[in-house]
Design a protein around this motif. Structure first.
Motif, mmCIF file in Angstrom:
data_model
loop_
_atom_site.group_PDB
_atom_site.id
_atom_site.type_symbol
_atom_site.label_atom_id
_atom_site.label_comp_id
_atom_site.label_asym_id
_atom_site.label_seq_id
_atom_site.Cartn_x
_atom_site.Cartn_y
_atom_site.Cartn_z
ATOM 1 N N VAL A 29 0.841 -1.202 0.000
ATOM 2 C CA VAL A 29 0.000 0.000 0.000
ATOM 3 C C VAL A 29 0.874 1.249 0.000
ATOM 4 C CG1 VAL A 29 -1.561 1.374 1.431
ATOM 5 C CG2 VAL A 29 -2.038 -1.034 1.062
ATOM 6 N N ARG A 30 1.906 1.241 0.839
ATOM 7 C CA ARG A 30 2.779 2.405 0.932
ATOM 8 C C ARG A 30 3.481 2.684 -0.401
ATOM 9 N NH1 ARG A 30 4.120 4.659 5.382
ATOM 10 N NH2 ARG A 30 3.490 2.812 6.567
ATOM 11 N N LEU A 31 4.031 1.643 -1.013
ATOM 12 C CA LEU A 31 4.781 1.830 -2.258
ATOM 13 C C LEU A 31 3.870 2.159 -3.438
ATOM 14 C CD1 LEU A 31 7.453 -0.965 -1.777
ATOM 15 C CD2 LEU A 31 7.876 1.488 -1.908
ATOM 16 N N PHE A 32 2.719 1.505 -3.530
ATOM 17 C CA PHE A 32 1.789 1.832 -4.613
ATOM 18 C C PHE A 32 1.277 3.262 -4.470
ATOM 19 C CE2 PHE A 32 0.811 -2.930 -5.019
ATOM 20 C CZ PHE A 32 1.524 -3.065 -6.192
ATOM 21 N N ALA A 33 1.075 3.718 -3.226
ATOM 22 C CA ALA A 33 0.621 5.093 -3.007
ATOM 23 C C ALA A 33 1.695 6.096 -3.396
ATOM 24 C CB ALA A 33 0.226 5.293 -1.542
ATOM 25 N N GLU A 34 2.965 5.741 -3.176
ATOM 26 C CA GLU A 34 4.070 6.657 -3.481
ATOM 27 C C GLU A 34 4.462 6.644 -4.948
ATOM 28 O OE1 GLU A 34 7.169 5.325 -0.920
ATOM 29 O OE2 GLU A 34 6.272 6.173 0.908
ATOM 30 N N HIS A 35 4.393 5.465 -5.597
ATOM 31 C CA HIS A 35 4.966 5.321 -6.935
ATOM 32 C C HIS A 35 3.983 4.810 -7.991
ATOM 33 C CE1 HIS A 35 8.772 5.968 -4.930
ATOM 34 N NE2 HIS A 35 8.557 4.933 -4.139
ATOM 35 N N GLY A 36 2.768 4.461 -7.592
ATOM 36 C CA GLY A 36 1.827 3.907 -8.559
ATOM 37 C C GLY A 36 2.168 2.476 -8.918
ATOM 38 N N TYR A 37 1.328 1.891 -9.763
ATOM 39 C CA TYR A 37 1.531 0.493 -10.143
ATOM 40 C C TYR A 37 2.805 0.315 -10.961
ATOM 41 C CZ TYR A 37 0.683 -4.070 -12.287
ATOM 42 O OH TYR A 37 0.809 -5.367 -12.717
ATOM 43 N N GLU A 38 2.962 1.138 -11.981
ATOM 44 C CA GLU A 38 4.114 0.979 -12.875
ATOM 45 C C GLU A 38 5.434 1.266 -12.161
ATOM 46 O OE1 GLU A 38 4.056 -0.318 -15.750
ATOM 47 O OE2 GLU A 38 1.868 -0.366 -16.017
ATOM 48 N N GLY A 39 5.408 2.198 -11.214
ATOM 49 C CA GLY A 39 6.649 2.588 -10.551
ATOM 50 C C GLY A 39 7.038 1.720 -9.376
ATOM 51 N N THR A 40 6.236 0.723 -9.071
ATOM 52 C CA THR A 40 6.519 -0.153 -7.934
ATOM 53 C C THR A 40 7.023 -1.502 -8.430
ATOM 54 O OG1 THR A 40 4.836 0.909 -6.556
ATOM 55 C CG2 THR A 40 5.510 -1.311 -5.928
ATOM 56 N N ALA A 41 8.167 -1.914 -7.923
ATOM 57 C CA ALA A 41 8.728 -3.234 -8.251
ATOM 58 C C ALA A 41 8.398 -4.197 -7.127
ATOM 59 C CB ALA A 41 10.238 -3.140 -8.427
ATOM 60 N N ILE A 42 8.036 -5.406 -7.492
ATOM 61 C CA ILE A 42 7.671 -6.393 -6.479
ATOM 62 C C ILE A 42 8.860 -6.725 -5.584
ATOM 63 C CG2 ILE A 42 8.145 -8.523 -7.757
ATOM 64 C CD1 ILE A 42 5.292 -9.427 -6.768
#
Length: 216
Positions: A29-42
């Motif tokens: 949640v934190r990373l998707f909120a900060e970077h969006g779907y495309e900007g978040t690496a699993i």
């Protein structure tokens, strides 16, 4: 020989799985909120959760599966707070006060979750659009039916309920999605309870006035 699984062992594994999933979802949640779907690496989610990428993928095999689960949880919470209107049996002003309060409470308690949802919608809901259509639209229609019943009974002024609800969503969710802008304007590090209390008074007053209901 067939091995029988001890109930206590099974329960421990279930508790451990829930704990690991909760840790993964909190960081996602934190990373998707900060970077969006495309900007978040699993891999980044895994690192933040203290897991290897392979271990994370045991629980969520793809980034899209993880993202969808995050949005499922967001929508579950959001819709639960909306449901009070569709089940309303009380006076319109009391019901609407509670509705505005619940929506603002969501923005205060779940700001990151709200932002993940907002980013998905602003981007055209390309991944989660069907779920929004399937789950939000029926509840919206039920809410509109409540307004139409109140109008027919002469309990509120005639209003376009769809656009009124859109306005309430926009006003209440902005306290999560655009909190950074508000904090800059107010010159304070974060929004506090007095800010949400003032927002509740103002938004509730605007809604009640639009419906010809007393604001006191």
């Amino acid at each position: 020989m067939e091995t029988t699984l001890h109930p206590t062992s099974s329960k421990r594994r279930e508790v451990k799985r829930d704990k690991v999933e909760a840790a993964i979802l909190a960081e996602a949640v934190r990373l998707f909120a900060e970077h969006g779907y495309e900007g978040t690496a699993i891999a980044d989610v895994a690192e933040r959760a203290g897991l290897s990428k392979q271990n994370l993928m045991y629980y969520f095999p793809t980034k899209q599966a993880l993202y969808t689960r995050v949005l499922d949880d967001v929508l579950d919470d959001w819709l639960a707070r909306m449901a009070s209107l569709a089940d309303a049996g009380g006076a319109p002003d009391d019901v609407l006060r509670a509705y505005v309060r619940a929506k603002l409470q969501f923005s205060r308690e779940q700001p990151l979750a709200s932002r993940v949802y907002a980013i998905e919608v602003i981007g055209g809901a390309k991944i989660y659009g069907e779920q929004i259509r399937r789950r939000v639209v029926p509840l919206l229609r039920a809410d509109i039916a409540v307004f139409e019943r109140w109008i027919a009974e002469g309990r509120i002024a005639p209003v376009n309920a769809t656009h009124l609800l859109f306005a309430v969503w926009a006003m209440t969710q902005s306290y999560a999605d655009f909190a950074a802008q508000m904090q800059l304007v107010l010159d304070q590090p974060q929004l506090g309870q007095p800010d949400f209390d003032e927002a509740e008074r103002l938004i509730t007053g605007m809604v009640l006035a639009a419906l010809g209901l007393p604001r006191n």
